[in-house]
Design a protein around this motif. Sequence first.
Motif, PDB file in Angstrom:
ATOM      1  N   THR A 191       0.812  -1.206   0.000  1.00  0.00           N
ATOM      2  CA  THR A 191       0.000   0.000   0.000  1.00  0.00           C
ATOM      3  C   THR A 191       0.852   1.266   0.000  1.00  0.00           C
ATOM      4  O   THR A 191       2.070   1.217   0.080  1.00  0.00           O
ATOM      5  CB  THR A 191      -0.898  -0.011   1.237  1.00  0.00           C
ATOM      6  OG1 THR A 191      -0.083  -0.282   2.384  1.00  0.00           O
ATOM      7  CG2 THR A 191      -1.956  -1.078   1.130  1.00  0.00           C
ATOM      8  N   LEU A 192       0.168   2.403  -0.081  1.00  0.00           N
ATOM      9  CA  LEU A 192       0.815   3.709  -0.012  1.00  0.00           C
ATOM     10  C   LEU A 192       1.318   4.001   1.390  1.00  0.00           C
ATOM     11  O   LEU A 192       0.608   3.759   2.373  1.00  0.00           O
ATOM     12  CB  LEU A 192      -0.195   4.795  -0.384  1.00  0.00           C
ATOM     13  CG  LEU A 192      -0.364   5.189  -1.849  1.00  0.00           C
ATOM     14  CD1 LEU A 192      -1.629   6.013  -2.004  1.00  0.00           C
ATOM     15  CD2 LEU A 192       0.839   5.965  -2.339  1.00  0.00           C
ATOM     16  N   ASP A 219      -1.952   1.695   5.714  1.00  0.00           N
ATOM     17  CA  ASP A 219      -1.703   2.701   4.684  1.00  0.00           C
ATOM     18  C   ASP A 219      -2.144   4.103   5.074  1.00  0.00           C
ATOM     19  O   ASP A 219      -2.059   5.031   4.259  1.00  0.00           O
ATOM     20  CB  ASP A 219      -2.390   2.312   3.365  1.00  0.00           C
ATOM     21  CG  ASP A 219      -3.902   2.210   3.487  1.00  0.00           C
ATOM     22  OD1 ASP A 219      -4.428   2.304   4.613  1.00  0.00           O
ATOM     23  OD2 ASP A 219      -4.571   2.031   2.451  1.00  0.00           O
ATOM     24  N   ALA A 220      -2.611   4.295   6.311  1.00  0.00           N
ATOM     25  CA  ALA A 220      -3.110   5.607   6.706  1.00  0.00           C
ATOM     26  C   ALA A 220      -1.970   6.596   6.898  1.00  0.00           C
ATOM     27  O   ALA A 220      -0.806   6.226   7.073  1.00  0.00           O
ATOM     28  CB  ALA A 220      -3.903   5.487   8.001  1.00  0.00           C
ATOM     29  N   ARG A 256       2.749  12.733  -6.073  1.00  0.00           N
ATOM     30  CA  ARG A 256       2.603  13.938  -5.258  1.00  0.00           C
ATOM     31  C   ARG A 256       2.704  13.582  -3.778  1.00  0.00           C
ATOM     32  O   ARG A 256       2.207  12.541  -3.351  1.00  0.00           O
ATOM     33  CB  ARG A 256       1.246  14.604  -5.536  1.00  0.00           C
ATOM     34  CG  ARG A 256       1.044  15.924  -4.804  1.00  0.00           C
ATOM     35  CD  ARG A 256      -0.236  16.630  -5.228  1.00  0.00           C
ATOM     36  NE  ARG A 256      -1.436  15.991  -4.685  1.00  0.00           N
ATOM     37  CZ  ARG A 256      -2.320  15.321  -5.404  1.00  0.00           C
ATOM     38  NH1 ARG A 256      -2.128  15.145  -6.706  1.00  0.00           N
ATOM     39  NH2 ARG A 256      -3.390  14.789  -4.850  1.00  0.00           N
ATOM     40  N   VAL A 257       3.356  14.451  -3.013  1.00  0.00           N
ATOM     41  CA  VAL A 257       3.436  14.308  -1.563  1.00  0.00           C
ATOM     42  C   VAL A 257       3.078  15.647  -0.939  1.00  0.00           C
ATOM     43  O   VAL A 257       3.597  16.691  -1.342  1.00  0.00           O
ATOM     44  CB  VAL A 257       4.840  13.870  -1.098  1.00  0.00           C
ATOM     45  CG1 VAL A 257       4.891  13.780   0.430  1.00  0.00           C
ATOM     46  CG2 VAL A 257       5.231  12.530  -1.722  1.00  0.00           C
ATOM     47  N   GLU A 258       2.167  15.615   0.026  1.00  0.00           N
ATOM     48  CA  GLU A 258       1.773  16.811   0.764  1.00  0.00           C
ATOM     49  C   GLU A 258       2.139  16.637   2.227  1.00  0.00           C
ATOM     50  O   GLU A 258       2.062  15.522   2.768  1.00  0.00           O
ATOM     51  CB  GLU A 258       0.274  17.040   0.636  1.00  0.00           C
ATOM     52  CG  GLU A 258      -0.193  17.265  -0.802  1.00  0.00           C
ATOM     53  CD  GLU A 258      -1.688  17.076  -0.939  1.00  0.00           C
ATOM     54  OE1 GLU A 258      -2.382  18.093  -1.126  1.00  0.00           O
ATOM     55  OE2 GLU A 258      -2.143  15.919  -0.833  1.00  0.00           O
ATOM     56  N   VAL A 259       2.533  17.744   2.864  1.00  0.00           N
ATOM     57  CA  VAL A 259       2.993  17.712   4.250  1.00  0.00           C
ATOM     58  C   VAL A 259       2.202  18.721   5.064  1.00  0.00           C
ATOM     59  O   VAL A 259       1.934  19.846   4.610  1.00  0.00           O
ATOM     60  CB  VAL A 259       4.503  18.026   4.334  1.00  0.00           C
ATOM     61  CG1 VAL A 259       4.960  18.160   5.790  1.00  0.00           C
ATOM     62  CG2 VAL A 259       5.316  16.936   3.634  1.00  0.00           C
ATOM     63  N   SER A 260       1.813  18.327   6.260  1.00  0.00           N
ATOM     64  CA  SER A 260       1.185  19.227   7.223  1.00  0.00           C
ATOM     65  C   SER A 260       2.084  19.325   8.449  1.00  0.00           C
ATOM     66  O   SER A 260       2.542  18.298   8.972  1.00  0.00           O
ATOM     67  CB  SER A 260      -0.199  18.714   7.635  1.00  0.00           C
ATOM     68  OG  SER A 260      -0.730  19.516   8.688  1.00  0.00           O
ATOM     69  N   THR A 261       2.329  20.536   8.918  1.00  0.00           N
ATOM     70  CA  THR A 261       3.158  20.757  10.110  1.00  0.00           C
ATOM     71  C   THR A 261       2.330  21.189  11.305  1.00  0.00           C
ATOM     72  O   THR A 261       2.879  21.541  12.344  1.00  0.00           O
ATOM     73  CB  THR A 261       4.246  21.817   9.819  1.00  0.00           C
ATOM     74  OG1 THR A 261       3.612  23.040   9.432  1.00  0.00           O
ATOM     75  CG2 THR A 261       5.183  21.342   8.725  1.00  0.00           C
ATOM     76  N   ASP A 262       0.996  21.160  11.169  1.00  0.00           N
ATOM     77  CA  ASP A 262       0.117  21.596  12.260  1.00  0.00           C
ATOM     78  C   ASP A 262      -0.945  20.557  12.583  1.00  0.00           C
ATOM     79  O   ASP A 262      -2.065  20.889  12.958  1.00  0.00           O
ATOM     80  CB  ASP A 262      -0.534  22.941  11.914  1.00  0.00           C
ATOM     81  CG  ASP A 262      -1.324  22.898  10.598  1.00  0.00           C
ATOM     82  OD1 ASP A 262      -1.499  21.790  10.047  1.00  0.00           O
ATOM     83  OD2 ASP A 262      -1.739  23.967  10.126  1.00  0.00           O
ATOM     84  N   GLY A 263      -0.586  19.281  12.425  1.00  0.00           N
ATOM     85  CA  GLY A 263      -1.517  18.223  12.792  1.00  0.00           C
ATOM     86  C   GLY A 263      -2.601  17.946  11.795  1.00  0.00           C
ATOM     87  O   GLY A 263      -3.579  17.259  12.106  1.00  0.00           O
ATOM     88  N   ARG A 272      -4.842   7.291  -6.169  1.00  0.00           N
ATOM     89  CA  ARG A 272      -5.132   6.985  -4.776  1.00  0.00           C
ATOM     90  C   ARG A 272      -4.257   7.827  -3.853  1.00  0.00           C
ATOM     91  O   ARG A 272      -3.056   7.979  -4.080  1.00  0.00           O
ATOM     92  CB  ARG A 272      -4.911   5.499  -4.511  1.00  0.00           C
ATOM     93  CG  ARG A 272      -5.423   5.047  -3.157  1.00  0.00           C
ATOM     94  CD  ARG A 272      -5.437   3.529  -3.039  1.00  0.00           C
ATOM     95  NE  ARG A 272      -6.094   3.107  -1.806  1.00  0.00           N
ATOM     96  CZ  ARG A 272      -5.489   3.038  -0.622  1.00  0.00           C
ATOM     97  NH1 ARG A 272      -4.200   3.320  -0.530  1.00  0.00           N
ATOM     98  NH2 ARG A 272      -6.151   2.658   0.452  1.00  0.00           N
ATOM     99  N   THR A 273      -4.863   8.356  -2.791  1.00  0.00           N
ATOM    100  CA  THR A 273      -4.165   9.138  -1.776  1.00  0.00           C
ATOM    101  C   THR A 273      -4.276   8.414  -0.434  1.00  0.00           C
ATOM    102  O   THR A 273      -5.301   7.779  -0.147  1.00  0.00           O
ATOM    103  CB  THR A 273      -4.776  10.543  -1.659  1.00  0.00           C
ATOM    104  OG1 THR A 273      -4.647  11.213  -2.923  1.00  0.00           O
ATOM    105  CG2 THR A 273      -4.071  11.372  -0.596  1.00  0.00           C
TER     106      THR A 273
END
Length: 427
Positions: free
Chosen positions: A315-316, A417-418, A349-356, A401-402
Amino acid sequence: MPFDPSDEIRYDRTRLRQWARGHARSAGVDRRDLLRLFAAGTAAGSLGLGAAGTASAATDATTADDGAASPGIVKPLPPELFTIRGTNAETNFAALRGTGPLTPVDRFFVRNHTSTPRIEAGGWQLKVWGDGLAGGPVEFSYDRLRALPAVERTLFIECAGNGRSFYATQQGQPVSGTAWTLGGIGVGHWRGARLSDVLRLAGVTRGAVDILPRGLDDEVVTNGVNLGRVRRPMPVSKALDDVLLAYEMNGRPLPPDHGGPVRLVVPEWTGISSVKWVGDIEVSGRALYSPWNTDTYQLFGPGYPAEGAPFTRQTLKSAFELELGATVPVHRTRLLTGRSWSGAAPVLRVEVSTDGGVRWQRARLHDAPRRGSWVRWSLPWTPRATGATALLARATDATGRTQPATAAHNTQGYLFDAVVRHPVTVV
């Protein structure tokens, strides 16, 4: 859609039905013993063959204080590089920062069902046998194998339980097995002979259905039943397609802990199929089953059939090259780095969150998206406030798929995969 037995999920689904109806042949274990274990395992949630306890927390592990090897593992396991988990060694993802696209051998994870055997290349033999051959058994020495045309592939191998501990720590769902975080994966550059060349030289026939590679490590015993050596069948169509008998890893002879002198590398299939220390391959005119494709390495639990459900491809996943629980200084910019991968298609594509998870930013990719490997990525971050927070990374692959917020639960904790919540404290 026509049945394609080289596709792992369709193959596994077909073999499970045949096994449940008594139409597939046991390979080395009495069917009554296996049914007894299967019944006990499904009643309890799983058998967990070769597992190390319950993945109740990400800290369910022991680490050698002096960096000495875990019992059964040959190479050194310094605590800055590995977390020892029973017979296994998980790569600490922070140790991959700056290492390039390939996983160095000294940081490549180790998945053992028993212990690493020491096998000299000069004395190694591969026996190919079975009623799916035109003649009798054929043996290949190490030199004979190396004399065949060589091919090279860069591919990841990932334990099916990679990420298992997060079912418990993030989702509150108990699972059995080794409590991997995300370090049960490595990308290697493999060199070896095509399995198809070996099978054709051995005289594989049109009537051959399955092949069964078997390792040379110790036999596995669970609940008083000797299950024999690790082995997992695959269809002849897959074996003749893209499977390698690898004898080199990252330009060097294959090390003992990673299957030396020779292992299988099976692209796109779960890691258990890439049998280490392969010593014989049965070629059968009938469907085969083993404990490693009936009562373990299957999906059990609510929402799955009683006999289990087959795996899909891996999985991802996304992982930060940063210690879990790291402390970082406020108002100081640092470059967050990590890696993302998918068993189904290249990561685009990769996305990042720094605030939860409130806001997301697109990370910069440092590798061309490629099937069978990961992409490295980065994003600058300047923390503006002190306190505990969580870093999140989510990947999207070429299928569209994301990574989801939660993973579908199964009792053996496979295929997590979460999006992982990576805790940090800003000071």
